[in-house]
Design an enzyme around this catalytic site. Sequence first.
Site, PDB file in Angstrom:
ATOM      1  N   ASN A   1      61.490  17.819   7.154  1.00 39.67           N
ATOM      2  CA  ASN A   1      59.928  18.380   6.553  1.00 39.67           C
ATOM      3  C   ASN A   1      59.441  16.618   5.829  1.00 39.67           C
ATOM      4  O   ASN A   1      60.364  16.295   4.790  1.00 39.67           O
ATOM      5  CB  ASN A   1      59.883  19.694   5.545  1.00 39.67           C
ATOM      6  CG  ASN A   1      60.162  20.574   5.842  1.00 39.67           C
ATOM      7  OD1 ASN A   1      60.020  21.149   7.470  1.00 39.67           O
ATOM      8  ND2 ASN A   1      61.418  21.862   5.388  1.00 39.67           N
TER       9      ASN A   1
ATOM     10  N   HIS B   1      68.092   6.386  -2.287  1.00 39.22           N
ATOM     11  CA  HIS B   1      66.443   6.995  -2.425  1.00 39.22           C
ATOM     12  C   HIS B   1      65.331   6.690  -1.321  1.00 39.22           C
ATOM     13  O   HIS B   1      65.085   5.512  -1.483  1.00 39.22           O
ATOM     14  CB  HIS B   1      66.409   6.831  -4.006  1.00 39.22           C
ATOM     15  CG  HIS B   1      64.839   7.768  -3.845  1.00 39.22           C
ATOM     16  ND1 HIS B   1      64.884   8.867  -4.214  1.00 39.22           N
ATOM     17  CD2 HIS B   1      63.454   7.242  -3.689  1.00 39.22           C
ATOM     18  CE1 HIS B   1      63.359   9.691  -3.827  1.00 39.22           C
ATOM     19  NE2 HIS B   1      62.620   8.406  -4.804  1.00 39.22           N
TER      20      HIS B   1
ATOM     21  N   ASP C   1      72.669  23.950   1.009  1.00 40.88           N
ATOM     22  CA  ASP C   1      71.240  24.371   0.262  1.00 40.88           C
ATOM     23  C   ASP C   1      71.634  25.707  -0.083  1.00 40.88           C
ATOM     24  O   ASP C   1      72.131  26.565  -0.124  1.00 40.88           O
ATOM     25  CB  ASP C   1      70.312  25.017   1.154  1.00 40.88           C
ATOM     26  CG  ASP C   1      68.463  24.565   1.254  1.00 40.88           C
ATOM     27  OD1 ASP C   1      68.088  23.821   1.284  1.00 40.88           O
ATOM     28  OD2 ASP C   1      67.615  25.929   0.050  1.00 40.88           O
TER      29      ASP C   1
ATOM     30  N   HIS D   1      63.004  13.396  -1.354  1.00 36.72           N
ATOM     31  CA  HIS D   1      64.107  12.580  -0.640  1.00 36.72           C
ATOM     32  C   HIS D   1      64.679  12.804   0.217  1.00 36.72           C
ATOM     33  O   HIS D   1      64.870  13.914   0.435  1.00 36.72           O
ATOM     34  CB  HIS D   1      65.488  12.980  -1.816  1.00 36.72           C
ATOM     35  CG  HIS D   1      66.545  11.862  -2.340  1.00 36.72           C
ATOM     36  ND1 HIS D   1      67.410  11.102  -2.538  1.00 36.72           N
ATOM     37  CD2 HIS D   1      67.319  11.669  -0.759  1.00 36.72           C
ATOM     38  CE1 HIS D   1      68.024  10.665  -2.142  1.00 36.72           C
ATOM     39  NE2 HIS D   1      68.614  10.979  -0.508  1.00 36.72           N
TER      40      HIS D   1
ATOM     41  N   HIS E   1      67.596  19.673   7.398  1.00 33.43           N
ATOM     42  CA  HIS E   1      68.527  20.894   6.926  1.00 33.43           C
ATOM     43  C   HIS E   1      69.058  21.266   8.096  1.00 33.43           C
ATOM     44  O   HIS E   1      68.414  20.591   9.064  1.00 33.43           O
ATOM     45  CB  HIS E   1      66.956  21.299   6.719  1.00 33.43           C
ATOM     46  CG  HIS E   1      66.396  21.343   5.483  1.00 33.43           C
ATOM     47  ND1 HIS E   1      66.729  22.534   4.725  1.00 33.43           N
ATOM     48  CD2 HIS E   1      65.517  21.015   5.441  1.00 33.43           C
ATOM     49  CE1 HIS E   1      65.553  22.234   3.562  1.00 33.43           C
ATOM     50  NE2 HIS E   1      65.100  21.134   4.467  1.00 33.43           N
TER      51      HIS E   1
ATOM     52  N   CYS F   1      64.698  11.662  -9.302  1.00 36.78           N
ATOM     53  CA  CYS F   1      64.936  12.478  -8.288  1.00 36.78           C
ATOM     54  C   CYS F   1      65.823  13.574  -8.152  1.00 36.78           C
ATOM     55  O   CYS F   1      67.298  12.919  -8.708  1.00 36.78           O
ATOM     56  CB  CYS F   1      64.999  11.399  -6.854  1.00 36.78           C
ATOM     57  SG  CYS F   1      65.222  12.053  -5.471  1.00 36.78           S
TER      58      CYS F   1
ATOM     59  N   CYS G   1      68.853  12.861  -5.831  1.00 39.42           N
ATOM     60  CA  CYS G   1      69.922  11.745  -6.974  1.00 39.42           C
ATOM     61  C   CYS G   1      70.800  11.635  -7.386  1.00 39.42           C
ATOM     62  O   CYS G   1      72.297  11.471  -8.310  1.00 39.42           O
ATOM     63  CB  CYS G   1      68.795  10.142  -7.411  1.00 39.42           C
ATOM     64  SG  CYS G   1      67.717   9.151  -6.236  1.00 39.42           S
TER      65      CYS G   1
ATOM     66  N   HIS H   1      65.703  14.642   4.031  1.00 37.57           N
ATOM     67  CA  HIS H   1      67.068  14.910   3.763  1.00 37.57           C
ATOM     68  C   HIS H   1      66.625  16.035   4.956  1.00 37.57           C
ATOM     69  O   HIS H   1      65.635  16.058   5.643  1.00 37.57           O
ATOM     70  CB  HIS H   1      67.881  16.068   2.826  1.00 37.57           C
ATOM     71  CG  HIS H   1      65.895  16.820   3.074  1.00 37.57           C
ATOM     72  ND1 HIS H   1      64.826  16.757   2.211  1.00 37.57           N
ATOM     73  CD2 HIS H   1      65.090  18.267   3.045  1.00 37.57           C
ATOM     74  CE1 HIS H   1      64.079  17.735   1.361  1.00 37.57           C
ATOM     75  NE2 HIS H   1      64.093  18.695   2.012  1.00 37.57           N
TER      76      HIS H   1
ATOM     77  N   GLY I   1      55.728  19.946   4.720  1.00 38.71           N
ATOM     78  CA  GLY I   1      56.009  21.342   4.252  1.00 38.71           C
ATOM     79  C   GLY I   1      57.267  20.974   2.814  1.00 38.71           C
ATOM     80  O   GLY I   1      57.604  21.319   2.707  1.00 38.71           O
TER      81      GLY I   1
HETATM   82  P1  AMP Z   1      62.227  20.719   1.576  1.00 38.07           P
HETATM   83  O1  AMP Z   1      61.792  19.955   1.034  1.00 38.07           O
HETATM   84  O2  AMP Z   1      60.568  21.922   1.703  1.00 38.07           O
HETATM   85  O3  AMP Z   1      62.902  20.468   3.133  1.00 38.07           O
HETATM   86  O4  AMP Z   1      63.445  21.964   0.749  1.00 38.07           O
HETATM   87  C1  AMP Z   1      63.944  21.357  -0.021  1.00 38.07           C
HETATM   88  C2  AMP Z   1      65.727  22.206   0.496  1.00 38.07           C
HETATM   89  O5  AMP Z   1      65.838  21.856  -1.117  1.00 38.07           O
HETATM   90  C3  AMP Z   1      64.815  23.864  -0.535  1.00 38.07           C
HETATM   91  O6  AMP Z   1      65.724  23.939   0.957  1.00 38.07           O
HETATM   92  C4  AMP Z   1      65.950  23.497  -1.437  1.00 38.07           C
HETATM   93  O7  AMP Z   1      66.546  24.677  -1.631  1.00 38.07           O
HETATM   94  C5  AMP Z   1      66.560  22.857  -1.736  1.00 38.07           C
HETATM   95  N1  AMP Z   1      67.664  22.419  -2.562  1.00 38.07           N
HETATM   96  C6  AMP Z   1      66.563  22.598  -3.418  1.00 38.07           C
HETATM   97  N2  AMP Z   1      67.361  21.613  -5.000  1.00 38.07           N
HETATM   98  C7  AMP Z   1      68.134  22.435  -4.342  1.00 38.07           C
HETATM   99  C8  AMP Z   1      69.479  22.395  -5.458  1.00 38.07           C
HETATM  100  N3  AMP Z   1      69.490  21.604  -6.957  1.00 38.07           N
HETATM  101  N4  AMP Z   1      71.065  21.744  -4.069  1.00 38.07           N
HETATM  102  C9  AMP Z   1      71.228  22.561  -3.311  1.00 38.07           C
HETATM  103  N5  AMP Z   1      69.223  22.521  -2.590  1.00 38.07           N
HETATM  104  C10 AMP Z   1      68.653  22.716  -3.100  1.00 38.07           C
HETATM  105 ZN    ZN Z   2      66.309  10.617  -4.685  1.00 33.79          ZN
END
Ligand code: AMP
Ligand code: ZN
Length: 124
Positions: free
Chosen positions: A98, A54, A38, A109, A113, A12, A15, A111, A104
């Site tokens: 999401n 996780h 982000d 994992h 926003h 992940c 993670c 999160h 979407g």
């Molecule tokens: P979502 O799963 O659609 O809610 O979005 C995942 C979010 O994680 C997106 O806005 C990506 O830009 C962000 N993201 C993905 N990889 C990284 C990373 N290595 N560091 C920071 N943000 C990330």
């Molecule tokens: Zn994870």
Amino acid sequence: MSALIKPHDPDCIFCKIVAKQIPSRAVYEDEELYAFHDINPWAPVHFLLIPKMHIPSMAQIGTEHAGLLGRMMALIPELALQQGCNPYPDGGYRLLSNTGREGGQEVQHLHFHVMGGPRPWLRG
Ligand code: AMP
Ligand code: ZN
């Protein structure tokens, strides 16, 4: 408790961020939570708040997680202002989680926003 929940998933990306195997720009850290910017921001302020454990998504959350989720929600107003979101009601922010493919979700994992700052934003 869902079998999909584990302390750490080596496959992940979030993670790996928690374990500092992948770099990130930290916003906040304590024993159970981590917040970071982000990598692809939609708004002048755009950070993600995650549990270090996780948990794939909101779909695995149950009443046993009320404390953890409560601590996450209670932290967001303070972090949002610290990161440059303007005060409510003229400022504020968008809070988004999401969940699943139809929701979407791209990173599996949990999160939240937090997006804010002066408009226009790139999206939303
Ligand atoms: P979502 O799963 O659609 O809610 O979005 C995942 C979010 O994680 C997106 O806005 C990506 O830009 C962000 N993201 C993905 N990889 C990284 C990373 N290595 N560091 C920071 N943000 C990330
Ligand atoms: Zn994870």
